[in-house]
Design a protein around this motif. Structure first.
Motif, PDB file in Angstrom:
ATOM      1  N   LYS A  29       0.809  -1.219   0.000  1.00  0.00           N
ATOM      2  CA  LYS A  29       0.000   0.000   0.000  1.00  0.00           C
ATOM      3  C   LYS A  29       0.845   1.272   0.000  1.00  0.00           C
ATOM      4  CE  LYS A  29      -3.790  -2.178   2.544  1.00  0.00           C
ATOM      5  NZ  LYS A  29      -4.570  -2.167   3.818  1.00  0.00           N
ATOM      6  N   GLY A  30       2.168   1.113   0.002  1.00  0.00           N
ATOM      7  CA  GLY A  30       3.046   2.279  -0.006  1.00  0.00           C
ATOM      8  C   GLY A  30       3.376   2.804   1.370  1.00  0.00           C
ATOM      9  N   GLN A  31       3.015   2.054   2.414  1.00  0.00           N
ATOM     10  CA  GLN A  31       3.297   2.485   3.780  1.00  0.00           C
ATOM     11  C   GLN A  31       4.692   2.003   4.179  1.00  0.00           C
ATOM     12  OE1 GLN A  31       0.132   1.026   6.278  1.00  0.00           O
ATOM     13  NE2 GLN A  31      -1.456   2.089   5.138  1.00  0.00           N
ATOM     14  N   VAL A  32       5.676   2.769   3.787  1.00  0.00           N
ATOM     15  CA  VAL A  32       7.063   2.459   4.100  1.00  0.00           C
ATOM     16  C   VAL A  32       7.677   3.671   4.801  1.00  0.00           C
ATOM     17  CG1 VAL A  32       7.362   0.818   2.215  1.00  0.00           C
ATOM     18  CG2 VAL A  32       7.775   3.241   1.823  1.00  0.00           C
ATOM     19  N   PHE A  33       8.763   3.441   5.478  1.00  0.00           N
ATOM     20  CA  PHE A  33       9.406   4.549   6.188  1.00  0.00           C
ATOM     21  C   PHE A  33      10.685   4.933   5.471  1.00  0.00           C
ATOM     22  CE2 PHE A  33      11.859   1.092   7.873  1.00  0.00           C
ATOM     23  CZ  PHE A  33      13.093   1.639   8.171  1.00  0.00           C
ATOM     24  N   GLN A  34      10.917   6.209   5.448  1.00  0.00           N
ATOM     25  CA  GLN A  34      12.181   6.736   4.937  1.00  0.00           C
ATOM     26  C   GLN A  34      12.387   8.131   5.513  1.00  0.00           C
ATOM     27  OE1 GLN A  34      12.537   7.967   0.849  1.00  0.00           O
ATOM     28  NE2 GLN A  34      10.320   7.973   0.547  1.00  0.00           N
ATOM     29  N   SER A  35      13.625   8.522   5.625  1.00  0.00           N
ATOM     30  CA  SER A  35      13.969   9.836   6.155  1.00  0.00           C
ATOM     31  C   SER A  35      14.221  10.790   4.999  1.00  0.00           C
ATOM     32  CB  SER A  35      15.214   9.733   7.054  1.00  0.00           C
ATOM     33  OG  SER A  35      15.633  11.020   7.445  1.00  0.00           O
ATOM     34  N   ARG A  36      13.364  11.784   4.858  1.00  0.00           N
ATOM     35  CA  ARG A  36      13.563  12.800   3.822  1.00  0.00           C
ATOM     36  C   ARG A  36      14.757  13.685   4.167  1.00  0.00           C
ATOM     37  NH1 ARG A  36       9.308  12.371   0.516  1.00  0.00           N
ATOM     38  NH2 ARG A  36       7.361  11.517   1.355  1.00  0.00           N
ATOM     39  N   LEU A 201      27.773  22.594   6.930  1.00  0.00           N
ATOM     40  CA  LEU A 201      26.376  22.465   7.341  1.00  0.00           C
ATOM     41  C   LEU A 201      25.749  21.191   6.768  1.00  0.00           C
ATOM     42  CD1 LEU A 201      25.164  26.156   6.930  1.00  0.00           C
ATOM     43  CD2 LEU A 201      25.837  24.978   9.031  1.00  0.00           C
ATOM     44  N   ALA A 202      26.112  20.835   5.532  1.00  0.00           N
ATOM     45  CA  ALA A 202      25.591  19.599   4.946  1.00  0.00           C
ATOM     46  C   ALA A 202      26.080  18.381   5.715  1.00  0.00           C
ATOM     47  CB  ALA A 202      26.015  19.503   3.481  1.00  0.00           C
ATOM     48  N   SER A 203      27.325  18.423   6.194  1.00  0.00           N
ATOM     49  CA  SER A 203      27.854  17.313   6.993  1.00  0.00           C
ATOM     50  C   SER A 203      27.076  17.164   8.293  1.00  0.00           C
ATOM     51  CB  SER A 203      29.338  17.541   7.288  1.00  0.00           C
ATOM     52  OG  SER A 203      30.081  17.671   6.092  1.00  0.00           O
ATOM     53  N   VAL A 204      26.765  18.298   8.920  1.00  0.00           N
ATOM     54  CA  VAL A 204      25.978  18.254  10.163  1.00  0.00           C
ATOM     55  C   VAL A 204      24.582  17.706   9.886  1.00  0.00           C
ATOM     56  CG1 VAL A 204      24.982  19.655  12.001  1.00  0.00           C
ATOM     57  CG2 VAL A 204      27.295  20.128  11.201  1.00  0.00           C
ATOM     58  N   LEU A 205      23.977  18.117   8.776  1.00  0.00           N
ATOM     59  CA  LEU A 205      22.644  17.617   8.423  1.00  0.00           C
ATOM     60  C   LEU A 205      22.653  16.112   8.175  1.00  0.00           C
ATOM     61  CD1 LEU A 205      21.300  20.426   6.065  1.00  0.00           C
ATOM     62  CD2 LEU A 205      20.546  19.894   8.382  1.00  0.00           C
ATOM     63  N   ILE A 210      20.607  10.813  10.502  1.00  0.00           N
ATOM     64  CA  ILE A 210      20.670   9.451  11.039  1.00  0.00           C
ATOM     65  C   ILE A 210      19.680   9.290  12.185  1.00  0.00           C
ATOM     66  CG2 ILE A 210      22.156   7.768  12.211  1.00  0.00           C
ATOM     67  CD1 ILE A 210      24.511   8.947  10.691  1.00  0.00           C
ATOM     68  N   PHE A 211      19.612  10.297  13.047  1.00  0.00           N
ATOM     69  CA  PHE A 211      18.650  10.245  14.158  1.00  0.00           C
ATOM     70  C   PHE A 211      17.215  10.314  13.630  1.00  0.00           C
ATOM     71  CE2 PHE A 211      22.562  11.954  15.988  1.00  0.00           C
ATOM     72  CZ  PHE A 211      22.722  11.133  17.093  1.00  0.00           C
ATOM     73  N   ASP A 212      17.010  11.111  12.578  1.00  0.00           N
ATOM     74  CA  ASP A 212      15.675  11.178  11.986  1.00  0.00           C
ATOM     75  C   ASP A 212      15.295   9.832  11.382  1.00  0.00           C
ATOM     76  OD1 ASP A 212      13.350  12.854  10.941  1.00  0.00           O
ATOM     77  OD2 ASP A 212      14.130  12.003   9.079  1.00  0.00           O
ATOM     78  N   TYR A 213      16.253   9.156  10.755  1.00  0.00           N
ATOM     79  CA  TYR A 213      15.981   7.840  10.177  1.00  0.00           C
ATOM     80  C   TYR A 213      15.566   6.854  11.265  1.00  0.00           C
ATOM     81  CZ  TYR A 213      16.778   3.420   7.755  1.00  0.00           C
ATOM     82  OH  TYR A 213      16.626   2.173   7.227  1.00  0.00           O
ATOM     83  N   LEU A 214      16.265   6.874  12.405  1.00  0.00           N
ATOM     84  CA  LEU A 214      15.914   5.972  13.507  1.00  0.00           C
ATOM     85  C   LEU A 214      14.528   6.281  14.049  1.00  0.00           C
ATOM     86  CD1 LEU A 214      19.333   5.901  15.411  1.00  0.00           C
ATOM     87  CD2 LEU A 214      18.387   4.150  13.901  1.00  0.00           C
ATOM     88  N   PHE A 215      14.175   7.578  14.118  1.00  0.00           N
ATOM     89  CA  PHE A 215      12.850   7.941  14.605  1.00  0.00           C
ATOM     90  C   PHE A 215      11.774   7.493  13.624  1.00  0.00           C
ATOM     91  CE2 PHE A 215       9.274  10.914  14.682  1.00  0.00           C
ATOM     92  CZ  PHE A 215       8.853  10.751  15.992  1.00  0.00           C
ATOM     93  N   GLN A 216      12.018   7.670  12.319  1.00  0.00           N
ATOM     94  CA  GLN A 216      11.043   7.233  11.318  1.00  0.00           C
ATOM     95  C   GLN A 216      10.839   5.731  11.396  1.00  0.00           C
ATOM     96  OE1 GLN A 216       9.273   9.333   9.715  1.00  0.00           O
ATOM     97  NE2 GLN A 216      10.470  11.172  10.157  1.00  0.00           N
TER      98      GLN A 216
END
Length: 364
Positions: A29-36, A201-205, A210-216
């Motif tokens: 159904k397209g219900q997958v997780f990913q970090s934008r 700044l891109a390196s920090v993002l 990675i933390f956003d990916y774990l939360f997703q």
């Protein structure tokens, strides 16, 4: 003092991990997780790296047309030459932008594919009218996910602002000294510093993503959790209800019984208990070196085997110990062990002799 609590109230609580089938259905159904955030940080990093590599050329073709037109207002120079220079610079920028855009597209595609894998579905394109419900929209506005997204954006802005401020503060003396240089050199130092800060700044993002990916992943796993009742219902759907399974097994037993009763006519002899057990033996040297069990049964099945044997004039021999042992140790298709060779050979010899006698009498 006792409080009565209806445990059925907790029956629908989703405390169990999602089954593989539930995960597969959700993916369909397209219900997958990913970090934008990973996609954004990766594309920003690629853009900054490309600009860093092509920085000298990009800056030169941005700067020289501007200097040319600045001189045009004070000196008598060829405007046609400046126009060609300007067009050449614009074309260079368009080509560079196209290369960066294609690189970003590839990075976004690869990062999405690495998180989601091969997936194509039209379920996400279908309109969901429940999203038009203002009450549900209000709930989503103040949901845990929305609060997290707000805090994440605020924290990201705070971190990036702090890093930018510290970077500018650490290089302020260099900028002050560069102001004494020519405009081209000063502008290039500012341009190069901006690109370096963009890479930082891109390196920090990327680290924050990675933390956003774990939360997703945590949120997705939480949304897919199931109640014990849902797991039972899914099991019923996959395996079938106990009633249906019992009916299927009953039909299978009936089919097996029908096939076995048809095989009674192929037996050479039926050895009985006489009432509790019945074992049919057949000897065929093309199938086995020893006699083998072709049918067997107990109680009512044994009675039906004897009835079928009488219908087909199959010899029935009563031998209680042998019938019990053969029924206990052998299955249909098994050859008899060596310990039974002698007694079975005697029985078959007796059966064959009686069969020859019947045939000889029939000829007379």
């Amino acid at each position: 003092m006792y409080i009565n609590i209806d445990l059925q109230l907790f029956a629908g609580e989703k405390t169990e991990k999602a089954t593989p089938k539930k995960r597969q259905d959700a993916r369909r159904k397209g219900q997958v997780f990913q970090s934008r955030e990973i996609n954004s940080a990766a594309t920003l990093m690629v853009s900054m790296v490309f600009i860093k590599v092509l920085g000298k050329y990009i800056f030169r073709f941005m700067y020289e047309p501007l200097i040319f037109f600045e001189r045009y207002f004070y000196e008598d120079i060829d405007l046609q030459l400046g126009y060609r220079l300007f067009i050449f610079g614009i074309m260079f920028l368009l080509k560079g932008s196209f290369i960066i855009a294609m690189a970003n597209f590839m990075v976004a595609f690869i990062s999405s594919w690495a998180q989601v894998g091969n997936l194509f579905t039209t379920e996400t394109l279908r309109p969901k009218f429940d999203r038009l419900n203002p009450i549900e929209g209000f709930k989503r506005l103040f949901s845990m996910r929305s609060i997290f997204e707000f805090l994440k954006s605020f924290l990201k802005l705070l971190i990036l602002s702090t890093i930018s401020y510290n970077y500018m503060k650490a290089h302020i003396k260099e900028f002050m000294k560069a102001a004494e240089l020519e405009k081209f050199q000063f502008s290039y130092i500012l341009f190069s510093s901006a690109v370096n800060m963009g890479i930082m700044l891109a390196s920090v993002l990327l680290v924050l993503s990675i933390f956003d990916y774990l939360f997703q992943w945590y949120q997705h796993d939480k949304q897919l959790k199931m109640s014990k009742q849902e797991i039972k219902e899914e099991y019923k759907q996959m395996e079938g209800s106990p009633e249906i399974k019992s009916k299927i097994k009953e039909k299978q037993r009936q089919s097996a019984m029908k096939r076995m009763m048809q095989d009674v006519a192929k037996a050479d002899v039926i050895i009985t208990n006489p009432t509790h057990y019945a074992v049919g033996l057949k000897y065929d040297d093309g199938v086995s070196d020893a006699p083998y069990v072709i049918v067997k049964g107990k109680n009512m099945v044994a009675l039906k085997i004897r009835e079928k044997a009488r219908e087909h004039n199959i010899e029935i021999v009563e031998n209680k110990p042998l019938a019990r042992k053969l029924y206990a140790v052998l299955e249909i298709g098994d050859s008899i062990p060596a310990e039974f060779y002698e007694i079975v050979a005697e029985i078959l010899a007796h059966v064959y002799s009686k069969d020859r006698e019947r045939k000889s009498v029939g000829k007379i």
